[in-house]
Design a protein around this motif. Structure first.
Motif, mmCIF file in Angstrom:
data_model
loop_
_atom_site.group_PDB
_atom_site.id
_atom_site.type_symbol
_atom_site.label_atom_id
_atom_site.label_comp_id
_atom_site.label_asym_id
_atom_site.label_seq_id
_atom_site.Cartn_x
_atom_site.Cartn_y
_atom_site.Cartn_z
ATOM 1 N N ASP A 45 25.351 28.578 45.587
ATOM 2 C CA ASP A 45 25.152 29.705 44.652
ATOM 3 C C ASP A 45 24.269 30.791 45.249
ATOM 4 O O ASP A 45 23.116 30.968 44.843
ATOM 5 C CB ASP A 45 24.513 29.206 43.338
ATOM 6 C CG ASP A 45 25.517 28.516 42.442
ATOM 7 O OD1 ASP A 45 26.729 28.625 42.712
ATOM 8 O OD2 ASP A 45 25.084 27.863 41.468
ATOM 9 N N GLY A 46 24.760 31.519 46.214
ATOM 10 C CA GLY A 46 24.009 32.644 46.771
ATOM 11 C C GLY A 46 22.974 32.194 47.767
ATOM 12 O O GLY A 46 22.906 31.010 48.113
ATOM 13 N N ASP A 51 16.649 32.473 47.731
ATOM 14 C CA ASP A 51 16.455 33.048 46.391
ATOM 15 C C ASP A 51 16.431 31.948 45.329
ATOM 16 O O ASP A 51 15.593 31.963 44.423
ATOM 17 C CB ASP A 51 17.574 34.044 46.072
ATOM 18 C CG ASP A 51 17.516 35.272 46.974
ATOM 19 O OD1 ASP A 51 16.475 35.465 47.633
ATOM 20 O OD2 ASP A 51 18.523 36.009 47.031
#
Ligand SMILES: NC(=O)c1ccc[n+]([C@@H]2O[C@H](COP(=O)([O-])OP(=O)(O)OC[C@H]3O[C@@H](n4cnc5c(N)ncnc54)[C@H](OP(=O)(O)O)[C@@H]3O)[C@@H](O)[C@H]2O)c1
Length: 357
Positions: free
Chosen positions: A223-224, A228
């Motif tokens: 997820d990305g 982050d």
């Protein structure tokens, strides 16, 4: 030698001679390395053979294997990566790995019929070797003998002996729904971690981490940017990283680590799961600036910790304080496919192959 088309299950080749030259009453299956893979193995890199099983000679013991372990390190032993701190598998020879089995015949006074033993001769239904190759274990230690193949000790050693876990630490574990990671996250909590964060490869595994396994936070590493997701899950930074993966997850952990953080490098799934070289930890200036420790380890260097871990593990299991998840695959012929499925993310917890019983 029987070869199989790319991607189809290996068929059984028989080395057992019929008639008067047959060596013994028993036969058993073993899995051999058929070809050395370049990257991720395929099913036709394995060969299954039926072999005669002789009676033990003086000093030897014959064991019927009940369960064998599946471990991503086996993929590395197949490719023969020189970085692996143990002998690679050789083409045409039976593969090896952790197994637990029952003594069926003994020609050595140190072990008797019916003893339960652990050893390194997995990937075969019967193991025949000098008695010193086997270690007797308590039959009543766990409800299933397969629990003797747990990677709980690997997790314990990584946290306590390598990362020096301290009460209140924030701990990040990658491949946290797997055999080692699921143990590492739960043991960190039991040993006083303040916050435990895990990463895994699917929404279902993420829910499993924060649900059944009691992680404080978890994310899907697809997820990305991992850095982050990790910052969101650990707004105050992390103190310990239990690294099963390397690559992007290691780089993210270094970025989010607090000063004097400790990283225990246990595994290399970014490499093992893709068959491609890992792109490494990146610029190490951050390691200097934060005075971080990055330390690789192998369980074999810390076996003295088994004596302190065993009683704690049994008590945690007995009291329901830890969830030891296993996925059981039936039959040696299924083991090659299961090894590939494991690294493809198919299983929760520890995958074991049931060979008998
Ligand atoms: N140092 C030692 O003494 C020692 C001892 C035992 C094991 N190990 C090593 O520790 C690591 C973990 O072993 P394990 O048996 O507990 O394996 P595991 O975590 O159960 O491994 C299987 C999982 O690997 C994950 N995976 C595959 N490719 C990945 C990638 N590129 N990035 C992240 N995850 C990936 C998959 O889960 P997802 O769905 O989450 O992707 C899969 O479920 C392995 O590298 C193993 O060789 C080291």
């Amino acid at each position: 030698m029987i070869t199989t088309p790319k991607g189809t299950a290996p068929t059984v080749q028989s080395d057992v001679q019929s008639g008067p030259s047959r060596r013994g009453p028993r036969t058993g299956l073993e899995v051999r390395l058929a070809a050395r893979p370049d990257g991720l193995p395929a099913l036709d890199d394995f060969e299954i053979a039926e072999v005669a099983v002789p009676d033990p000679a003086p000093g030897q013991v014959l064991v019927r294997n009940l369960f064998m372990s599946l471990d991503p390190g086996m993929l590395t032993l197949m490719t023969g990566d020189p970085g692996m701190p143990m002998p690679r598998y050789e083409i045409g020879e039976a593969m090896y790995g952790d197994a637990v089995g029952e003594v069926v015949a003994s020609a050595d006074p140190s072990l008797g019929e019916g003893d339960l033993v652990v050893h390194r001769m997995g990937w075969r239904e019967y193991a025949l070797a000098p008695a010193g190759a086997f270690r007797r274990v308590d039959k009543d230690a766990y409800p299933s003998p397969s629990t003797h193949l747990s990677f709980g000790l690997v997790a314990y050693v990584g946290l306590m002996a390598v990362a020096g876990l301290r009460p209140g630490d924030t701990v990040f574990v990658s491949s946290a729904a797997g055999a080692t990671g699921s143990m590492a996250g739960q043991i960190a909590r039991l040993k006083g971690a303040g916050r435990v964060i895990g990463s895994a490869g699917s929404p279902g595994k993420v829910a499993h981490l924060t649900g059944k396994l009691g992680f404080d936070a978890a994310f899907d590493y697809h997820d990305g940017p991992v850095v982050d997701r990790l910052r969101e899950a650990a707004p105050d930074g992390i103190d310990v990283y239990f690294d099963n993966v390397g690559g992007e997850q290691l780089r993210a952990a270094i970025e989010v680590m607090n000063a004097h953080g400790r990283i225990a490098v246990c595994g290399a799934l970014a490499r093992q799961g893709t068959g491609r070289p890992d792109d490494g930890p990146g610029d190490l200036f951050t390691v200097l600036g934060k005075r971080l420790t990055i330390r690789g380890f192998t369980l074999g260097d810390h076996l003295d910790r088994a004596a302190e871990f065993g009683p704690q593990f049994r008590a945690w299991l007995r009291d329901g304080a830890i969830v030891h998840e296993e996925t059981v695959i039936d039959g040696l012929a299924e083991a090659p496919r299961a090894l590939l499925d494991m690294v493809g993310g198919a299983y929760l917890g520890k995958p074991v192959v049931r060979l008998a019983g």
